[in-house]
Design a protein around this motif. Sequence first.
Motif, PDB file in Angstrom:
ATOM      1  N   ARG A 165      53.579  34.364  43.538  1.00  0.00           N
ATOM      2  CA  ARG A 165      52.861  35.890  43.683  1.00  0.00           C
ATOM      3  C   ARG A 165      51.622  35.565  44.215  1.00  0.00           C
ATOM      4  O   ARG A 165      50.583  34.869  43.592  1.00  0.00           O
ATOM      5  N   LEU A 166      51.303  35.945  45.197  1.00  0.00           N
ATOM      6  CA  LEU A 166      49.687  35.726  45.916  1.00  0.00           C
ATOM      7  C   LEU A 166      49.035  36.907  45.750  1.00  0.00           C
ATOM      8  O   LEU A 166      49.553  38.104  45.581  1.00  0.00           O
ATOM      9  N   LEU A 167      47.618  36.665  45.651  1.00  0.00           N
ATOM     10  CA  LEU A 167      46.830  37.979  45.153  1.00  0.00           C
ATOM     11  C   LEU A 167      46.824  38.866  46.585  1.00  0.00           C
ATOM     12  O   LEU A 167      46.741  38.207  47.825  1.00  0.00           O
ATOM     13  N   SER A 168      46.848  39.982  46.404  1.00  0.00           N
ATOM     14  CA  SER A 168      46.739  40.860  47.543  1.00  0.00           C
ATOM     15  C   SER A 168      45.080  41.309  47.752  1.00  0.00           C
ATOM     16  O   SER A 168      44.506  41.505  46.986  1.00  0.00           O
ATOM     17  N   LEU A 169      44.896  41.467  49.127  1.00  0.00           N
ATOM     18  CA  LEU A 169      43.529  41.547  49.353  1.00  0.00           C
ATOM     19  C   LEU A 169      43.514  42.808  50.278  1.00  0.00           C
ATOM     20  O   LEU A 169      44.168  42.955  51.250  1.00  0.00           O
ATOM     21  N   MET A 170      42.517  43.609  49.866  1.00  0.00           N
ATOM     22  CA  MET A 170      42.192  44.847  50.433  1.00  0.00           C
ATOM     23  C   MET A 170      40.804  44.851  51.108  1.00  0.00           C
ATOM     24  O   MET A 170      39.931  45.361  50.515  1.00  0.00           O
ATOM     25  N   ILE A 171      40.699  44.056  52.248  1.00  0.00           N
ATOM     26  CA  ILE A 171      39.346  44.063  52.797  1.00  0.00           C
ATOM     27  C   ILE A 171      39.000  44.852  54.015  1.00  0.00           C
ATOM     28  O   ILE A 171      39.849  44.760  54.990  1.00  0.00           O
ATOM     29  N   PRO A 172      38.080  45.822  54.111  1.00  0.00           N
ATOM     30  CA  PRO A 172      37.930  46.735  55.160  1.00  0.00           C
ATOM     31  C   PRO A 172      37.632  45.916  56.474  1.00  0.00           C
ATOM     32  O   PRO A 172      37.003  44.832  56.435  1.00  0.00           O
ATOM     33  N   LYS A 173      37.847  46.268  57.731  1.00  0.00           N
ATOM     34  CA  LYS A 173      37.623  45.404  58.664  1.00  0.00           C
ATOM     35  C   LYS A 173      36.290  45.299  58.870  1.00  0.00           C
ATOM     36  O   LYS A 173      35.816  44.227  59.594  1.00  0.00           O
ATOM     37  N   ASN A 174      35.401  46.436  58.585  1.00  0.00           N
ATOM     38  CA  ASN A 174      33.893  45.936  58.983  1.00  0.00           C
ATOM     39  C   ASN A 174      33.119  45.245  57.919  1.00  0.00           C
ATOM     40  O   ASN A 174      31.892  44.946  57.973  1.00  0.00           O
TER      41      ASN A 174
END
Length: 63
Positions: free
Chosen positions: A47-56
């Motif tokens: 299981r990999l950590l999910s990343l929620m990184i805005p494009k900016n």
Amino acid sequence: MGTNGKMTEICAAMGLINMNHLDEILVVNERSYTANKDGLAGVGGLRLLSLMIPKNVIVNMWL
């Protein structure tokens, strides 16, 4: 107990030179991360950590 965080002159010089290529380094490293994440997606028990990184936003994990 602390650490001595001093950098050698050669390391500092290499860092300064690489700053000219920072945008390229970020793109290549993010592409590698995405390829690894996609390639490992089907591996059972992983299981990999999910990343929620805005494009900016520029994150330093790509360095």
